[in-house]
Design a protein around this motif. Structure first.
Motif, PDB file in Angstrom:
ATOM      1  N   GLN A 125       0.643  -0.861   0.310  1.00  0.00           N
ATOM      2  CA  GLN A 125       0.065   0.055   0.181  1.00  0.00           C
ATOM      3  C   GLN A 125       0.736   1.472  -0.438  1.00  0.00           C
ATOM      4  N   ASN A 126       1.961   1.263   0.620  1.00  0.00           N
ATOM      5  CA  ASN A 126       2.765   2.942   1.225  1.00  0.00           C
ATOM      6  C   ASN A 126       3.535   2.115   0.091  1.00  0.00           C
ATOM      7  N   PRO A 127       3.908   3.324  -0.528  1.00  0.00           N
ATOM      8  CA  PRO A 127       5.231   3.426  -1.808  1.00  0.00           C
ATOM      9  C   PRO A 127       6.274   3.631  -1.331  1.00  0.00           C
ATOM     10  N   HIS A 128       6.066   4.045   0.648  1.00  0.00           N
ATOM     11  CA  HIS A 128       7.720   3.980   0.690  1.00  0.00           C
ATOM     12  C   HIS A 128       8.734   2.398   1.477  1.00  0.00           C
ATOM     13  N   VAL A 129       7.875   1.556   0.936  1.00  0.00           N
ATOM     14  CA  VAL A 129       7.922   0.273   1.608  1.00  0.00           C
ATOM     15  C   VAL A 129       8.000  -0.001   0.679  1.00  0.00           C
ATOM     16  N   PRO A 130       8.897  -1.235   0.249  1.00  0.00           N
ATOM     17  CA  PRO A 130       9.921  -2.156  -1.735  1.00  0.00           C
ATOM     18  C   PRO A 130       8.584  -3.130  -1.306  1.00  0.00           C
ATOM     19  N   ALA A 131       8.044  -3.452  -2.835  1.00  0.00           N
ATOM     20  CA  ALA A 131       7.989  -4.528  -3.129  1.00  0.00           C
ATOM     21  C   ALA A 131       8.940  -6.101  -2.983  1.00  0.00           C
ATOM     22  N   VAL A 132       8.704  -6.573  -3.150  1.00  0.00           N
ATOM     23  CA  VAL A 132       9.622  -8.069  -2.780  1.00  0.00           C
ATOM     24  C   VAL A 132       9.139  -8.905  -3.304  1.00  0.00           C
ATOM     25  N   HIS A 133      10.241  -9.843  -4.283  1.00  0.00           N
ATOM     26  CA  HIS A 133       9.781 -11.047  -4.794  1.00  0.00           C
ATOM     27  C   HIS A 133      10.831 -11.984  -4.155  1.00  0.00           C
ATOM     28  N   MET A 134      10.703 -13.214  -3.639  1.00  0.00           N
ATOM     29  CA  MET A 134      11.123 -14.211  -3.551  1.00  0.00           C
ATOM     30  C   MET A 134      10.667 -16.204  -3.890  1.00  0.00           C
ATOM     31  N   ASN A 135      11.581 -16.754  -4.101  1.00  0.00           N
ATOM     32  CA  ASN A 135      11.047 -17.844  -4.889  1.00  0.00           C
ATOM     33  C   ASN A 135      12.239 -19.640  -4.645  1.00  0.00           C
ATOM     34  N   THR A 136      11.577 -20.150  -4.263  1.00  0.00           N
ATOM     35  CA  THR A 136      12.869 -21.136  -3.881  1.00  0.00           C
ATOM     36  C   THR A 136      12.079 -22.789  -4.765  1.00  0.00           C
TER      37      THR A 136
END
Length: 297
Positions: A125-136
């Motif tokens: 929601q907050n543009p100051h919080v970074p989007a993130v991705h992870m997979n294994t």
């Protein structure tokens, strides 16, 4: 490795991916609960909607599945998906050709496969919080097996100290397996998470690996596990630090434009998206990574 031993290894890997999924889901819902003041704290804390997913083989037979867990419209998360699956069957001609091009031995003569893994993408929601991705993940064919995975940070508003902290935690989890792993996987992520038609990276990097098979299954699995274990301590403190930061229209505009880059990458280049759609997995689960809203200039 005998067939019985490999079956045990498959079950061990699949069970661990499910355990990691449960830990992350609980932590994300806890982050929603913690947003009791500040932006959007007047709405109900978000919760995951969990949907079983299925894969059907070419002859209509059961070919595995998993769980798609998606949270929408929360206090902290605008959309986040945490998927886990175990699928198997026979690869189609295009998937066989792609595997053969990557050097997988014997795949065209015997195209059976088994794959299990966890994949998550969080849009905030907050543009100051970074989007993130992870997979294994773990992948098996009758003549080969390997692991893959990684994590990368995708802020629309970059904070240099957040980027440094994210990378430091990843490095700390990889170094016990050999100090050469982090720089190699960092460089691999920089190359992989790059958008050629934009001539830029989609974010600020992380780590990435694929086709890991040293011949020592236990060692390769241990490395893969530590990639997964690194995720929460690498990202969660950043979200906790930034979740209450005020934002305005210019910040939201920057976020939506950056999401456009993310969508372009996942639809055009991402190997996991291509594999999931090519092998008949639930398209909603495969495309879970796409943002709920995006914008192009």
């Amino acid at each position: 490795m005998t067939a019985t031993a490999m079956q045990d290894e498959k079950q061990q890997a699949a069970a661990w991916f499910r355990t990691l999924r449960d830990e992350i889901v609980a932590a994300f819902e806890g982050l929603e609960d913690a947003q009791s003041d500040g932006p959007l704290s007047d709405r109900a804390a978000g919760r995951f909607e969990v949907t079983p997913t299925t894969r059907t083989g070419d002859e209509g037979e059961d070919a595995g599945g998993g769980l798609m867990s998606v949270m929408r419209g929360g206090r902290v998360f605008e959309k986040v998906g945490v998927n886990v699956s175990t699928v198997y069957g026979t690869l189609g001609a295009k998937a066989q050709a792609a595997m053969a091009a990557r050097g997988v031995p014997g795949i065209e003569a015997d195209p059976r496969f088994w794959a299990s893994g966890i994949s998550l993408v969080a849009h905030m929601q907050n543009p100051h919080v970074p989007a993130v991705h992870m997979n294994t993940r773990m992948f098996w064919t009758p003549n080969a097996w390997w692991f893959g995975g990684g994590a990368d940070l995708n802020p629309c508003i970059e904070y240099a100290e957040d980027t440094a902290q994210f990378h430091a935690v990843l490095k700390a989890h990889l170094d016990p397996h050999g100090e050469g792993h982090y720089p190699r996987l960092k460089d691999w992520a920089d190359e992989y998470f790059f958008i050629p038609h934009r001539n830029r990276a989609r974010g600020v990097g992380g780590i990435f690996m694929d086709d890991l098979c040293t011949g020592d299954w236990a060692a390769d699995f241990a490395l893969t596990q530590d990639i997964g274990r690194a995720f929460l301590p690498a990202w969660l403190p950043l979200a906790e630090k930034r979740r209450a930061t005020p934002w305005g229209e210019a910040d939201r505009e920057a976020q939506l434009l950056h999401r456009g880059l993310y969508a372009e990458y996942n639809l055009v280049y991402d190997r996991g998206t291509k594999f999931g759609l090519a092998t008949g997995h639930d398209p909603d689960a495969v495309l879970m990574s796409l943002p709920p809203l995006a914008k192009w200039a």
